[in-house]
Design a protein around this motif. Structure first.
Motif, mmCIF file in Angstrom:
data_model
loop_
_atom_site.group_PDB
_atom_site.id
_atom_site.type_symbol
_atom_site.label_atom_id
_atom_site.label_comp_id
_atom_site.label_asym_id
_atom_site.label_seq_id
_atom_site.Cartn_x
_atom_site.Cartn_y
_atom_site.Cartn_z
ATOM 1 N N SER A 1 97.451 -17.634 18.833
ATOM 2 C CA SER A 1 96.000 -17.655 19.055
ATOM 3 C C SER A 1 95.496 -16.531 19.942
ATOM 4 N N TRP B 1 96.368 -29.773 28.782
ATOM 5 C CA TRP B 1 95.959 -30.400 27.508
ATOM 6 C C TRP B 1 97.205 -30.829 26.724
ATOM 7 N N VAL C 1 89.044 -18.030 19.750
ATOM 8 C CA VAL C 1 89.558 -17.462 21.000
ATOM 9 C C VAL C 1 89.126 -15.997 21.126
ATOM 10 N N GLU C 2 89.288 -15.236 20.037
ATOM 11 C CA GLU C 2 88.919 -13.813 20.082
ATOM 12 C C GLU C 2 87.424 -13.625 20.335
ATOM 13 N N LEU D 1 92.289 -15.729 32.718
ATOM 14 C CA LEU D 1 93.154 -16.017 31.565
ATOM 15 C C LEU D 1 94.231 -17.031 31.957
ATOM 16 N N LEU D 2 94.845 -16.802 33.137
ATOM 17 C CA LEU D 2 95.869 -17.738 33.631
ATOM 18 C C LEU D 2 95.302 -19.137 33.799
ATOM 19 N N PRO E 1 92.911 -11.255 34.592
ATOM 20 C CA PRO E 1 94.162 -12.012 34.399
ATOM 21 C C PRO E 1 94.096 -13.406 35.040
ATOM 22 N N PHE F 1 94.997 -20.725 30.472
ATOM 23 C CA PHE F 1 96.321 -21.108 29.959
ATOM 24 C C PHE F 1 96.817 -22.379 30.648
ATOM 25 N N ALA F 2 96.581 -22.480 31.955
ATOM 26 C CA ALA F 2 97.003 -23.691 32.676
ATOM 27 C C ALA F 2 96.262 -24.915 32.136
ATOM 28 N N LEU G 1 95.649 -28.019 13.602
ATOM 29 C CA LEU G 1 96.122 -26.663 13.894
ATOM 30 C C LEU G 1 97.457 -26.352 13.221
ATOM 31 N N ASP H 1 103.367 -23.344 29.939
ATOM 32 C CA ASP H 1 103.248 -24.206 28.755
ATOM 33 C C ASP H 1 102.072 -23.750 27.881
ATOM 34 N N GLY H 2 100.971 -23.367 28.529
ATOM 35 C CA GLY H 2 99.795 -22.892 27.791
ATOM 36 C C GLY H 2 100.109 -21.626 27.008
ATOM 37 N N PHE I 1 102.378 -25.244 34.168
ATOM 38 C CA PHE I 1 101.400 -25.583 33.134
ATOM 39 C C PHE I 1 100.895 -24.316 32.421
ATOM 40 N N ALA I 2 100.694 -23.236 33.202
ATOM 41 C CA ALA I 2 100.246 -21.978 32.582
ATOM 42 C C ALA I 2 101.304 -21.463 31.611
ATOM 43 N N LEU J 1 100.839 -11.229 33.810
ATOM 44 C CA LEU J 1 100.720 -12.687 33.925
ATOM 45 C C LEU J 1 101.974 -13.295 34.553
ATOM 46 N N LYS K 1 94.549 -22.684 11.920
ATOM 47 C CA LYS K 1 95.161 -21.915 13.010
ATOM 48 C C LYS K 1 94.460 -20.564 13.106
ATOM 49 N N ASP L 1 95.213 -25.248 29.087
ATOM 50 C CA ASP L 1 95.860 -25.541 27.802
ATOM 51 C C ASP L 1 97.177 -26.292 28.023
ATOM 52 N N GLY L 2 97.917 -25.893 29.070
ATOM 53 C CA GLY L 2 99.177 -26.568 29.379
ATOM 54 C C GLY L 2 98.948 -28.023 29.760
ATOM 55 N N ILE M 1 95.798 -31.104 17.189
ATOM 56 C CA ILE M 1 97.104 -30.474 16.988
ATOM 57 C C ILE M 1 97.537 -30.629 15.526
ATOM 58 N N TRP N 1 91.060 -21.015 14.706
ATOM 59 C CA TRP N 1 91.157 -21.181 16.167
ATOM 60 C C TRP N 1 91.368 -19.816 16.832
ATOM 61 N N ARG N 2 92.201 -19.002 16.198
ATOM 62 C CA ARG N 2 92.424 -17.640 16.696
ATOM 63 C C ARG N 2 91.102 -16.863 16.753
#
Lengths: 186, 186
Positions: free
Chosen positions: B165, A158, A131-132, A148-149, A145, A152-153, A118, B155-156, B152-153, B176, A124, A155-156, A115, A127-128
């Motif tokens: 990102s 994390w 991801v791409e 992706l969700l 989706p 994201f969860a 980043l 937050d992500g 959490f998602a 989403l 930053k 990441d949350g 962090i 990192w982008r």
């Protein structure tokens, strides 16, 4: 033969040692306070030797980022190799690695370093790019989706581990991981 | 009457002005660089006037955190008032607020300020308290693993917005959000 091998390996070892010292100083003092001078002194490597590997501080931070991303990529590849189902394979590996980080004693150090790195605009952007590139590479299997969700969860979680904001015991973590892996298949 | 009202309101306006200046300086220069001296000068408020509201820097950071948490709480309450289903109501409000932050022009500033404040151990502990208190308060309606995953998602996605990102267009965001709200009901 042994000597030639050792001599060849020596620069790589010095480079790794410099990165380890830079990581430690970044965690102890913050990235802004880390200078090439401090790293060279703490590592017992001459300024010239340091400059050979890292001509400036940006190169050093890039080196730290390469190290983090390299570990992350290798762990993801290893997890993908154990998974025989195409759909969502990258997402399940991403989940496995994000959840496993917590178990490592050194996990918190890596999160704090990540962090902090980043916060640098240049990293930053890198990192982008990661991801791409990965999203494109695995679009056919992990572009839904739901996948992706699930990422994201992860990441949350994390972020929650970084902030130490949630009390999630081992069995609750197992339930969450299982649910997110199931989501990657829907 | 008007004058008495204004005199009564004046300290609150000064306090708010000091917080606004502190937030701006924190974003421009980083929290570590913000001093009471700088805030007092930039706000055009005497050092004594500043110390009346914030006796030290920690009190100032606490004030900024109160401001962020207060906005977050009020937005969540407003979203909950519009939702007639008990199960997952807090989670859906949390989702709505996290997703809406992106639409605000000032959203990115608040995110940057939030993550910077959360680097302070004392405020990290206060965030942990918020999470624990809310999780307890809404355990009966929002305690399921699915609700936790949905938050959490969110937050992500908040982290992805902070890091810039991921390219998620408005229609993908809508998908989403809809999926996560559905998860809060399962």
């Amino acid at each position: 033969m042994t000597n030639a091998y050792q001599r060849k390996k020596q620069p790589e070892r010095v480079r790794q040692q410099l990165l380890d010292v830079a990581a430690r100083l970044s965690l102890e003092q913050g990235i802004a306070a880390v200078t090439l001078e401090k790293v060279s002194q703490a590592a017992g490597v001459s300024k010239g030797g340091l400059l050979h590997h890292f001509p400036n501080k940006l190169a050093l931070l890039d080196g730290l980022f390469d190290e983090l991303i390299g570990r992350f990529d290798r762990a993801i590849e290893a997890a993908m190799a154990d998974d025989e189902v195409d759909q969502g394979r990258f997402t399940r590996a991403y989940l496995t690695v994000c959840f496993a980080l917590d178990a490592e004693a050194e996990g918190q150090g890596w999160r704090v370093l990540t962090i902090a790195l980043l916060a640098e605009p240049h990293l930053k952007a890198r990192w982008r790019e990661w991801v791409e590139r990965r999203s494109g590479e695995f679009a056919a299997t992990d572009g839904s989706p739901n996948c992706l969700l699930a990422r994201f969860a992860a990441d949350g979680i994390w972020l929650a581990d970084l902030m130490q904001s949630h009390d999630i015991d081992a069995s609750a973590r197992t339930v969450l991981l299982r649910k997110l892996k199931a989501l990657s298949l829907q």
